[in-house]
Design a protein around this motif. Sequence first.
Motif, mmCIF file in Angstrom:
data_model
loop_
_atom_site.group_PDB
_atom_site.id
_atom_site.type_symbol
_atom_site.label_atom_id
_atom_site.label_comp_id
_atom_site.label_asym_id
_atom_site.label_seq_id
_atom_site.Cartn_x
_atom_site.Cartn_y
_atom_site.Cartn_z
ATOM 1 N N GLN A 43 0.845 -1.201 0.000
ATOM 2 C CA GLN A 43 0.000 0.000 0.000
ATOM 3 C C GLN A 43 0.879 1.249 0.000
ATOM 4 O O GLN A 43 0.466 2.328 0.415
ATOM 5 C CB GLN A 43 -0.930 -0.026 1.233
ATOM 6 N N GLY A 44 2.106 1.093 -0.491
ATOM 7 C CA GLY A 44 3.069 2.199 -0.456
ATOM 8 C C GLY A 44 3.962 2.031 0.757
ATOM 9 O O GLY A 44 3.523 1.541 1.781
ATOM 10 N N GLY A 45 5.227 2.426 0.600
ATOM 11 C CA GLY A 45 6.139 2.296 1.732
ATOM 12 C C GLY A 45 6.826 0.951 1.743
ATOM 13 O O GLY A 45 7.083 0.374 0.689
ATOM 14 N N LEU B 111 0.773 11.319 5.071
ATOM 15 C CA LEU B 111 1.111 9.923 4.840
ATOM 16 C C LEU B 111 1.560 9.709 3.397
ATOM 17 O O LEU B 111 2.569 9.060 3.127
ATOM 18 C CB LEU B 111 -0.136 9.089 5.139
ATOM 19 N N GLN B 112 0.785 10.260 2.453
ATOM 20 C CA GLN B 112 1.096 10.052 1.034
ATOM 21 C C GLN B 112 2.431 10.695 0.682
ATOM 22 O O GLN B 112 3.239 10.112 -0.033
ATOM 23 C CB GLN B 112 -0.035 10.620 0.174
ATOM 24 N N ILE B 113 2.664 11.888 1.209
ATOM 25 C CA ILE B 113 3.931 12.566 0.939
ATOM 26 C C ILE B 113 5.093 11.731 1.478
ATOM 27 O O ILE B 113 6.069 11.473 0.775
ATOM 28 C CB ILE B 113 3.940 13.976 1.585
ATOM 29 N N ASP B 114 4.942 11.249 2.716
ATOM 30 C CA ASP B 114 5.956 10.397 3.340
ATOM 31 C C ASP B 114 6.305 9.204 2.474
ATOM 32 O O ASP B 114 7.459 8.820 2.336
ATOM 33 C CB ASP B 114 5.432 9.858 4.676
ATOM 34 N N ALA C 126 9.786 8.145 0.678
ATOM 35 C CA ALA C 126 10.414 6.850 0.966
ATOM 36 C C ALA C 126 10.778 6.127 -0.328
ATOM 37 O O ALA C 126 11.866 5.561 -0.466
ATOM 38 C CB ALA C 126 9.480 5.993 1.806
ATOM 39 N N LYS C 127 9.845 6.171 -1.307
ATOM 40 C CA LYS C 127 10.098 5.494 -2.590
ATOM 41 C C LYS C 127 11.283 6.115 -3.310
ATOM 42 O O LYS C 127 12.123 5.425 -3.862
ATOM 43 C CB LYS C 127 8.842 5.585 -3.473
ATOM 44 N N THR D 12 12.733 -2.252 12.676
ATOM 45 C CA THR D 12 11.360 -2.746 12.681
ATOM 46 C C THR D 12 10.581 -1.958 11.638
ATOM 47 O O THR D 12 11.016 -0.903 11.180
ATOM 48 C CB THR D 12 10.706 -2.536 14.058
ATOM 49 N N ALA D 13 9.419 -2.475 11.259
ATOM 50 C CA ALA D 13 8.584 -1.805 10.267
ATOM 51 C C ALA D 13 8.225 -0.407 10.760
ATOM 52 O O ALA D 13 8.119 -0.155 11.968
ATOM 53 C CB ALA D 13 7.322 -2.627 10.024
ATOM 54 N N LYS D 14 8.032 0.494 9.802
ATOM 55 C CA LYS D 14 7.686 1.886 10.132
ATOM 56 C C LYS D 14 6.485 1.958 11.079
ATOM 57 O O LYS D 14 5.467 1.302 10.850
ATOM 58 C CB LYS D 14 7.353 2.622 8.841
ATOM 59 N N GLY D 15 6.617 2.765 12.115
ATOM 60 C CA GLY D 15 5.494 2.964 13.028
ATOM 61 C C GLY D 15 5.330 1.849 14.054
ATOM 62 O O GLY D 15 4.349 1.846 14.787
#
Lengths: 467, 467
Positions: free
Chosen positions: A107-109, B16-19, B23-24, B45-48
């Motif tokens: 889902q992105g990321g 979130l979308q900008i982040d 990242a991409k 660990t995974a983001k968040g």
Amino acid sequence: MLGLTTRFSFLALCVLQIDEEVAKLLELKAQLGGDDGKHQFVLKTAKGTRDYNPRQMAIREKVFNTIIGCFKRHGAETIDTPVFELKETLTGKYGEDSKLIYDLKDQGGELLSLRYDLTVPFARYLAMNKITNIKRYHIAKVYRRDNPAMTRGRYREFYQCDFDIAGQYDAMIPDAECLKIVHEILSELELGDFCIKMAWADVKKEMVNEKGLSEEVADQIGEYVSMQGGMDLAERLLQDQKLSQSKQACAGLSDIKLLFSYLQLLQVTDKVVFDLSLARGLDYYTGVIYEAVLTQTGVGLGSTEAQQEAHAEDSVSVGSVAGGGRYDGLVGMFDPKGRKVPCVGVSIGIERIFSIMEQKASAEKVRTTEVQVMVVSAQKNLLQERLKLVSDLWNGGVKAEMMYKKNPKLLSQLQHCEEAGIPLVAILGEQELKDGVVKLRVVSTREEFDICRADLLAEIRRRTSEA
Amino acid sequence: MLGLTTRFSFLALCVLQIDEEVAKLLELKAQLGGDDGKHQFVLKTAKGTRDYNPRQMAIREKVFNTIIGCFKRHGAETIDTPVFELKETLTGKYGEDSKLIYDLKDQGGELLSLRYDLTVPFARYLAMNKITNIKRYHIAKVYRRDNPAMTRGRYREFYQCDFDIAGQYDAMIPDAECLKIVHEILSELELGDFCIKMAWADVKKEMVNEKGLSEEVADQIGEYVSMQGGMDLAERLLQDQKLSQSKQACAGLSDIKLLFSYLQLLQVTDKVVFDLSLARGLDYYTGVIYEAVLTQTGVGLGSTEAQQEAHAEDSVSVGSVAGGGRYDGLVGMFDPKGRKVPCVGVSIGIERIFSIMEQKASAEKVRTTEVQVMVVSAQKNLLQERLKLVSDLWNGGVKAEMMYKKNPKLLSQLQHCEEAGIPLVAILGEQELKDGVVKLRVVSTREEFDICRADLLAEIRRRTSEA
């Protein structure tokens, strides 16, 4: 070390694919025919998963308390890790079984996967935090897109319950403690008689997997593999001419001897057998490996079925309820400089233990709450008095409840106590209120006593601490 | 009922979308430049998400014990549900926030999503099992692909801690118990002074959201909304001419009055305020709604930040640590025949409580194990004697440990006790072995006593039960 394990996984995957094709076709069929535009909601949990109802939770809590009590007695800390990891953290750790890993949708990321066991996250945790010494337990759910066999206790979401000792220590001392823990837990849970089979991963590799074996030695293998024993067997093998030519085999056998001497001091040799036929599915074991099996027939799950149903690397044995071993290389796979942290651990087969405990409890009444006293009214219009009393009990630390009705019938209130196994009833009636007392009823004997309101808390505590 | 909540969610989504785009691009950059063919493993660990270390787990366990103790005192059962649900089970339950749901990759078979809260799985569980009465708690992790703000305590994986009463009962009795529970838990956790703000979802809808309001009434709203009070305010509003024209408002206000009368009996009115400015983000509330906030400044997290950071529907208030309300319609959404099961519940804001407890404990030493006694040797070559003694202690139910070394130094063994907060040391030396005693050392006072081996267990129990 693969063999059996691999073949089971392959079969499981085939069955899995057929299942999914069938599911898709059935879905298509449902969409094409019979549906008159109205969406039919499917009321179910995801395939291979289940809810735990209060009865199952009560049994689960009891088992956890016993196991955690043992881990704490041995001075273990606990940690927790997220339910998903970066996909690449899991990559290359599970061989062919990687196909069973649940991936999250992109889902992105970051690309994420659900954890497949607790050992790889533990190794990642140690490397990431540069921890070189820890004794920890971790009880949490893991996820495998395996072919579920839920009637036989195999799920896609299931608990693992791991205890591991990481650190550079003198040989065999932490390994002996892991076996002591298995012994304590299986004894305390009263699952029936059990046996802990032990082998040494490198000796086995040396004897069985080494490709350059001469034909003569290969013939000999069958003889070794069928051997079972204690310290005496390790001593006998150490003097065997063929084995003594292998340095690795000698080192392994010496360690087994040392381990047995510690196990004697820890008073667990009655259950431990040195058994070269033992194989555990994971390649990462580097020293002692072991597995505990229940030996009483009729306890737990059937034989061949149990074997097929066992998660591949958890066990290939019948009735396995715990297993583990030494894995000195895994943490180094995560360290940028490859620094090793020696580890030894044990995994309690908690899902199988749940199943056995549920079977054993099937005839019994299992209490799903801990309520000590129910506050009931003998006449109408006493809601306020019940609220006042139950509030006093809660404030006094007593586990208490009352019905959420203005004017419940006395009989239905008493019936609830019988059904829920509540031992005491505090009865309020007009006479009791006038006299400043509460009528305390013992459910099991149906005896009743008038207790002065001021003495009620003490009386309830006295009567419930007895039990 | 949306408003603030919705705007926060929308902003969060943009960020979130900008982040994710950033990242991409960073990932692409990493692939293009500088990488000399060697794969650089990312150790995170995974983001968040985060690991819990032993110290955090010790604090978490303490908080859980207090909360679970309260739920059990009120006679609650517990259940568990899978971490993922069929995607369609979650569809249409969270409005715009549905974008924050984690989906699993379509690997064949069912489409799955990680649970977003515990309330929807609870409603699914009740409908699926046709349960019309239950008092249960559920403590488990939920997942939201939200913009993480981890320094401020917001994660993508976090705990929810819910207590709910489902069933058709007389008005306001279970609702009152939920508020009693909030009062008990916040008092016991000693988080500082708190206040429970309460409103009635339908009264609010009637007064604020109803579209056909006359201008005159609309002007009046501001006045009502700023009002705070107890039973007296409910009585005053009941006599208000404009409000008394609305049947729904009258019913709501009568219920609030009834609820206050029960809260008086339960001895919690000191903390409860009827506050019409309260809004909770979820549309599914149908009766009383409430929220508990910490009122002491300097406790917990900052004000405006705390507001933004709060998960949208958990709270829009500053310092919110619990919230809940009545939701009589949700279970019916899952029942094929739409049969309703009235529910009222409370959700303890356990992540915020963890943060506060961690801050409070930051100066203190937090023990991460419960070890009562450390078995140490005063001279060399006593490993066997230590193993024998520690084994006896384990068998006697004492929490004990020893170093995994053949010949550890006495000083380093004693130092470990100081650091780990272990209260007692059992010292073995040649003289003690000869005399059949163990030297028991009290770490805090450095006193030492020779204890006859036969009396050791009792002496350790006596000394550790005092603490």
